[in-house]
Design a protein around this motif. Structure first.
Motif, PDB file in Angstrom:
ATOM      1  N   ARG A 131       0.712  -1.128   0.066  1.00 28.92           N
ATOM      2  CA  ARG A 131      -0.090   0.046  -0.418  1.00 28.92           C
ATOM      3  C   ARG A 131       0.915   1.103  -0.109  1.00 28.92           C
ATOM      4  NH1 ARG A 131      -3.554  -3.176  -1.460  1.00 28.92           N
ATOM      5  NH2 ARG A 131      -4.992  -3.588  -0.085  1.00 28.92           N
ATOM      6  N   LYS A 132       1.844   0.828   0.364  1.00 26.72           N
ATOM      7  CA  LYS A 132       2.733   2.176   1.085  1.00 26.72           C
ATOM      8  C   LYS A 132       3.323   2.621  -0.861  1.00 26.72           C
ATOM      9  CE  LYS A 132       4.527   5.395   3.949  1.00 26.72           C
ATOM     10  NZ  LYS A 132       3.266   6.745   4.665  1.00 26.72           N
ATOM     11  N   VAL A 133       4.112   1.823  -1.383  1.00 26.52           N
ATOM     12  CA  VAL A 133       5.396   1.882  -2.440  1.00 26.52           C
ATOM     13  C   VAL A 133       3.752   2.472  -3.705  1.00 26.52           C
ATOM     14  CG1 VAL A 133       5.632   0.520  -4.032  1.00 26.52           C
ATOM     15  CG2 VAL A 133       6.093  -0.072  -1.945  1.00 26.52           C
ATOM     16  N   HIS A 134       2.547   1.939  -3.645  1.00 29.04           N
ATOM     17  CA  HIS A 134       1.801   2.332  -4.668  1.00 29.04           C
ATOM     18  C   HIS A 134       0.756   3.591  -3.822  1.00 29.04           C
ATOM     19  CE1 HIS A 134       0.099  -1.963  -5.574  1.00 29.04           C
ATOM     20  NE2 HIS A 134       0.981  -2.010  -6.145  1.00 29.04           N
TER      21      HIS A 134
ATOM     22  N   SER B 227      -1.241  -8.325  -2.603  1.00 27.81           N
ATOM     23  CA  SER B 227      -2.562  -8.937  -3.266  1.00 27.81           C
ATOM     24  C   SER B 227      -2.261  -9.235  -4.627  1.00 27.81           C
ATOM     25  CB  SER B 227      -3.002  -7.932  -2.986  1.00 27.81           C
ATOM     26  OG  SER B 227      -2.375  -7.130  -3.151  1.00 27.81           O
ATOM     27  N   GLY B 228      -3.316 -10.150  -5.366  1.00 29.80           N
ATOM     28  CA  GLY B 228      -3.513 -10.331  -6.431  1.00 29.80           C
ATOM     29  C   GLY B 228      -3.688 -12.105  -6.655  1.00 29.80           C
ATOM     30  N   ARG B 229      -4.402 -12.343  -7.536  1.00 32.61           N
ATOM     31  CA  ARG B 229      -5.120 -13.535  -7.506  1.00 32.61           C
ATOM     32  C   ARG B 229      -4.267 -14.588  -8.842  1.00 32.61           C
ATOM     33  NH1 ARG B 229     -10.369 -13.900  -5.750  1.00 32.61           N
ATOM     34  NH2 ARG B 229     -11.141 -11.531  -5.389  1.00 32.61           N
ATOM     35  N   SER B 230      -3.261 -13.918  -9.473  1.00 38.33           N
ATOM     36  CA  SER B 230      -1.834 -14.992  -9.664  1.00 38.33           C
ATOM     37  C   SER B 230      -1.676 -16.492  -9.170  1.00 38.33           C
ATOM     38  CB  SER B 230      -1.075 -14.477  -9.880  1.00 38.33           C
ATOM     39  OG  SER B 230       0.198 -14.177  -9.150  1.00 38.33           O
ATOM     40  N   TRP B 231      -2.113 -17.508 -10.501  1.00 38.81           N
ATOM     41  CA  TRP B 231      -1.775 -18.484  -9.675  1.00 38.81           C
ATOM     42  C   TRP B 231      -0.127 -18.929  -8.644  1.00 38.81           C
ATOM     43  CZ3 TRP B 231      -4.986 -22.554  -8.747  1.00 38.81           C
ATOM     44  CH2 TRP B 231      -6.485 -21.843 -10.027  1.00 38.81           C
ATOM     45  N   ILE B 232       1.125 -18.078  -8.806  1.00 35.62           N
ATOM     46  CA  ILE B 232       2.341 -17.880  -8.265  1.00 35.62           C
ATOM     47  C   ILE B 232       1.896 -17.553  -6.752  1.00 35.62           C
ATOM     48  CG2 ILE B 232       4.475 -16.553  -8.393  1.00 35.62           C
ATOM     49  CD1 ILE B 232       4.725 -16.472 -11.398  1.00 35.62           C
TER      50      ILE B 232
ATOM     51  N   ASP C   6      -9.278  -0.552   6.516  1.00 37.56           N
ATOM     52  CA  ASP C   6      -9.759   0.612   5.633  1.00 37.56           C
ATOM     53  C   ASP C   6      -8.081   1.443   4.310  1.00 37.56           C
ATOM     54  OD1 ASP C   6     -10.706   3.105   4.719  1.00 37.56           O
ATOM     55  OD2 ASP C   6     -11.042   3.643   6.284  1.00 37.56           O
ATOM     56  N   THR C   7      -8.855   2.325   3.958  1.00 43.83           N
ATOM     57  CA  THR C   7      -7.191   2.724   3.375  1.00 43.83           C
ATOM     58  C   THR C   7      -6.057   2.873   4.885  1.00 43.83           C
ATOM     59  OG1 THR C   7      -8.426   3.315   1.453  1.00 43.83           O
ATOM     60  CG2 THR C   7      -6.109   4.275   1.633  1.00 43.83           C
ATOM     61  N   GLY C   8      -5.110   2.443   4.580  1.00 45.67           N
ATOM     62  CA  GLY C   8      -4.100   2.591   5.630  1.00 45.67           C
ATOM     63  C   GLY C   8      -4.274   2.545   6.931  1.00 45.67           C
ATOM     64  N   VAL C   9      -5.199   1.208   7.062  1.00 48.83           N
ATOM     65  CA  VAL C   9      -5.626   1.069   8.684  1.00 48.83           C
ATOM     66  C   VAL C   9      -6.189  -0.685   8.880  1.00 48.83           C
ATOM     67  CG1 VAL C   9      -7.129   1.272  10.442  1.00 48.83           C
ATOM     68  CG2 VAL C   9      -7.742   2.910   8.866  1.00 48.83           C
TER      69      VAL C   9
END
Length: 234
Positions: free
Chosen positions: A45-48, A126-131, A163-166
């Motif tokens: 989240r911080k990097v994004h 986060s994400g939905r990849s098989w890896i 929440d965002t950042g929480v």
């Protein structure tokens, strides 16, 4: 020449795999006892936010098991993983139901356990990849082998995003209700559990009708599990 190059490549791959296994085991052993002051999702989240030039303030404070509301512990189990104490990281019943529903034309729904969510939030992205799912399965197996169930739930409650950042129950309790994590009521805890599927799109303090309905369902499930006396099984 090509044979030597292949040999070196395989040697490097084996060393990399062994290094990953050793490092991952050491990390899981470390966090069996040490407080967790951050997670890979927090880093993500911080990097994004930096990349988007929209800085966010990460709110997080570790709280030990005894300082977490029993209502919140039970609410999260009731909402997310009612067979938490019965499975070994993977709920085969829910996986079978999700697979059957998708085969019948329904939407593929999630069947992640609290153990899987803890592994993903703490160690992965986060994400939905098989890896990513493969790494998630590996870390889930590790924490189930090395951590007791109480520790898994304790870490989950301390790193879950509300929440965002929480992140974590203490920050969430303060953010939404202005109380500490040990003072949450059953109603407040059920609202927090109700927004977990979409924590950045739902609000526990100003709940939508859908959140109100789900939180009421969660409280019924908490009663069906036997109330906070259920936690004596840990």
């Amino acid at each position: 020449m090509i044979a030597r190059w292949r040999q070196r490549l395989w040697a490097w791959l084996w060393r990399a795999a062994l290094g990953f296994v050793v490092l991952s085991v050491l990390l899981v052993l470390l966090f069996r006892q040490a407080p967790v002051f951050g997670s890979m999702v927090m880093v993500e989240r911080k990097v994004h936010s930096w990349m988007a030039r929209e800085p966010i303030d990460i709110q997080h404070r570790w709280r030990p098991w005894e300082a977490l509301s029993d209502h919140a512990k039970l609410a999260v189990i009731a909402a997310e993983d009612q067979r938490f104490l019965e499975h070994h990281g993977f709920d085969l019943v829910e996986i079978r139901r999700a697979w059957q529903a998708s085969r019948n034309g329904g939407r593929l729904r999630g069947a992640s356990t609290l153990s899987q969510q803890t592994a993903k939030n703490l160690f992965l992205w986060s994400g939905r990849s098989w890896i990513r799912k493969g790494f998630e399965a590996w870390f889930t197996l590790l924490i189930e082998l090395i951590w007791p169930k109480q520790r898994i739930l304790e870490v989950y409650l301390n790193i879950a995003e509300w929440d965002t950042g929480v992140f974590g129950l203490e920050a969430a309790a303060q953010h939404y209700f202005g109380v500490s994590a040990d003072r949450l009521s059953a109603a407040q805890a059920s609202r927090l559990a109700a927004i977990l599927p979409d924590p950045r799109g739902r609000d526990a303090a100003r709940p939508s009708p859908g959140v109100v309905q789900r939180s009421a369902w969660i409280r019924r499930q908490m009663g069906n599990l036997g109330g906070v006396a259920y936690l004596e099984k840990f």
